[in-house]
Scaffold this active site. Structure first.
Site, PDB file in Angstrom:
ATOM      1  CG  HIS A 241      16.716 -29.889 -24.353  1.00  0.00           C
ATOM      2  ND1 HIS A 241      16.836 -31.199 -23.967  1.00  0.00           N
ATOM      3  CD2 HIS A 241      17.976 -29.487 -24.648  1.00  0.00           C
ATOM      4  CE1 HIS A 241      18.114 -31.566 -24.016  1.00  0.00           C
ATOM      5  NE2 HIS A 241      18.823 -30.543 -24.433  1.00  0.00           N
ATOM      6  CE  LYS A 339      24.322 -23.710 -28.166  1.00  0.00           C
ATOM      7  NZ  LYS A 339      24.333 -24.548 -26.954  1.00  0.00           N
TER       8      LYS A 339
HETATM    9  C1  BG6 Z   1      22.323 -29.864 -24.883  1.00  0.00           C
HETATM   10  C2  BG6 Z   1      22.624 -29.099 -26.136  1.00  0.00           C
HETATM   11  O1  BG6 Z   1      21.384 -30.866 -25.119  1.00  0.00           O
HETATM   12  O2  BG6 Z   1      21.800 -28.966 -23.908  1.00  0.00           O
HETATM   13  C3  BG6 Z   1      23.599 -27.967 -25.859  1.00  0.00           C
HETATM   14  O3  BG6 Z   1      23.186 -29.983 -27.100  1.00  0.00           O
HETATM   15  C4  BG6 Z   1      23.109 -27.090 -24.739  1.00  0.00           C
HETATM   16  O4  BG6 Z   1      23.816 -27.184 -27.034  1.00  0.00           O
HETATM   17  C5  BG6 Z   1      22.701 -27.934 -23.535  1.00  0.00           C
HETATM   18  O5  BG6 Z   1      24.140 -26.188 -24.386  1.00  0.00           O
HETATM   19  C6  BG6 Z   1      22.014 -27.083 -22.477  1.00  0.00           C
HETATM   20  O6  BG6 Z   1      21.840 -27.843 -21.321  1.00  0.00           O
HETATM   21  P1  BG6 Z   1      21.721 -27.143 -19.902  1.00  0.00           P
HETATM   22  O7  BG6 Z   1      21.378 -28.245 -18.966  1.00  0.00           O
HETATM   23  O8  BG6 Z   1      23.050 -26.499 -19.647  1.00  0.00           O
HETATM   24  O9  BG6 Z   1      20.641 -26.121 -20.033  1.00  0.00           O
END
Ligand code: BG6
Length: 490
Positions: A241, A339
């Site tokens: 990401h 987190k």
């Molecule tokens: C996922 C991760 O790809 O993205 C998770 O594995 C994380 O750990 C999540 O919580 C976050 O996604 P979003 O869309 O809620 O920001």
């Protein structure tokens, strides 16, 4: 006004059909697209899982997924019923040969139809499933396979998986999903950069002091202990990401919107990332893990309490990255994710440089450099912080104000979940927002040395109190450069 482009009937096969991702994201996203009329009752959604589940039982699971994740007003009973009639289930243990004929029967030998195989399972099963599909003759030319992240554990394991998948599907049939690319504001970053003349001339190190990318979550590991403790924040969030967001900020303007035009440019950025290894890992990265909070009747467990055993896994990481090319030399990219942070917020901050000379008296107040903030979530928005004159008489006083484009206020429409866009992009055969094999490899090639250096040098794991902005070392990472994180929305 949203424009809906209907697609021809398809079969969407979800491996891991009873799992968390299918229930939380995939089934609700498919329902939303169905409810908007993007596909009709001739399409089918086939959940695949090991359990001997009847069609009725699986439809009940799907119905529960919809009621858990979609507000009642947005799921009229008649639409839910018609959607559920498209839903089917096949019991298949991918490690045995037995279930494949059942899946073949469910797909009804209809080779002209678009088939999507969505692998919402652990990545070590990807190879096995693709080989199974190949052997059962189900990987038709009109088939596509969707691979969830993280793809592998490091470069070697990612390449091993990609190698097996490539034995069954062509690269043009493989969709490596990174749901951040489906988020509205992320696509708006491209609109902002490449559909406006305003920003591109100043989009470089001569005008931009630094870039910050924060993906902060308030949740902990959310019941995914087995996966998360092996992965950690670097693999779970940064490898995919955050690096994808960095790429979209840093890319050169692609020549067209063709998938490979965009992906070629992203790949160049990944290749331009300066390696972080050995002592540099110590200077340029911070790893942290959340600790318990006990205060004023509030008691939130720490990571190891949730896990029930000691662990050296990072739940927070901050990195000062450099894109070593002509456009970006001298403009650091600070990445941060964690987190149990102070609140859930994902933002890209473009911090412009100070003006070269001020014509104003000191009494006019401090001139704060311009800042462009793209907030991905929550409350998607674009904010441009500008200096203006404080209104009214009393001489020239300067003040910083945001030009605020809130998507909810401006468009008054529901922001679709990233999966809605991406699941249907697969059906349409649009790979722009999916990662190509070489991109995944390049991202791992940058991540692996960081991880290796951490292990070799015993990089410290800084504790941080849950509900804060992470370890103080990450604040120091910025302060050493006389900069600070954009935490309080100012
Ligand atoms: C996922 C991760 O790809 O993205 C998770 O594995 C994380 O750990 C999540 O919580 C976050 O996604 P979003 O869309 O809620 O920001």
């Amino acid at each position: 006004m949203t424009r809906i482009i209907p697609v021809s009937p398809f079969d969407y096969v979800v491996f891991g059909g009873s799992g968390d991702l299918a229930r939380r994201k995939l089934l609700p996203a498919l329902f939303r697209r169905f409810a908007d009329g993007q596909f009709d009752a001739n399409s089918r959604v086939i959940g695949v899982s090991r359990g001997e589940v009847s069609q009725e039982e699986y439809r009940a699971t799907a119905a529960k997924a919809l009621s858990d994740h979609i507000p009642e007003a947005e799921r009229p009973a008649d639409l839910v019923d018609s959607f559920l009639r498209c839903v089917d289930h096949v019991a298949l243990d991918v490690s045995s040969d037995e279930g494949w004929p059942r899946l073949a029967a469910a797909l009804r030998d209809d080779t002209d139809r678009t088939r999507v195989f969505y692998l919402a399972v652990a990545p070590d099963l990807y190879g096995q499933i693709c080989v199974g599909l190949g052997c059962a003759g189900l990987a038709t030319p009109r088939s596509r396979v969707v691979l969830e992240k993280p793809l592998g554990y490091d470069l070697a394991s990612a390449e091993a998986i990609n190698g097996v998948v490539a034995g069954v599907f062509d690269e043009g049939q493989i969709y490596r999903i990174d749901h951040y690319l489906g988020k509205e504001t992320v696509q708006n970053l491209m609109a902002l950069r490449f559909a406006n003349a305003l920003f591109e001339p100043v989009w470089n190190s001569a005008h931009i002091d630094h870039v910050q990318i924060t993906v902060a979550e308030s949740i902990g590991m959310a019941g995914r202990a087995n996966y998360y403790d092996r992965a950690g924040a670097l693999r779970d969030m940064v490898q995919n990401h955050l690096l994808q967001l960095l790429c979209l900020v840093a890319i050169e303007p692609p020549a067209s919107s063709a998938a490979d035009a965009l992906r070629d440019e992203k790949l160049k950025v990944l290749h331009a990332l300066k390696p972080i290894e050995d002592d540099a890992a110590n200077r340029l990265t911070v790893r942290g893990q959340y600790r318990a909070v006990e205060a004023d009747k509030v008691s939130v467990p720490g990571y190891v309490d949730e896990l029930g055993r000691p662990s050296n896994t990072e739940t927070f990481v901050a990195i000062k990255a450099e894109v070593a090319n002509w456009r970006w030399a001298g403009t650091p990219f600070y990445l941060r994710t964690g987190k149990r942070m102070a609140r859930r917020v994902s933002e890209i901050v473009i911090q412009f440089r100070d003006i070269p000379h001020s014509m104003f008296e000191l009494s006019a107040g401090r001139i704060v450099a311009n800042r462009l903030v793209l907030r991905l979530q929550p409350d998607e928005a674009v904010q441009l912080f500008l200096m203006i004159k404080d209104p009214g008489p009393g001489g020239m006083r300067l003040r910083q104000v945001p030009l605020n484009l809130s998507f909810a206020e401006t468009f008054g429409v529901r922001q679709p979940d990233a999966y809605e866009r991406l699941l249907l992009d697969v059906v349409r055969g649009n790979q722009s927002l999916f990662m190509r094999r070489d991109e995944v490899a390049a991202a791992w090639s940058w991540i692996d040395p960081i991880r290796d250096s951490w292990e070799r040098l015993g990089e410290p794991l800084h504790g941080y109190i849950g509900g804060t902005w992470g370890p103080s070392a990450s604040i120091a990472l910025m302060e050493r450069d006389h900069r600070s994180w954009h935490d309080d929305g100012t």
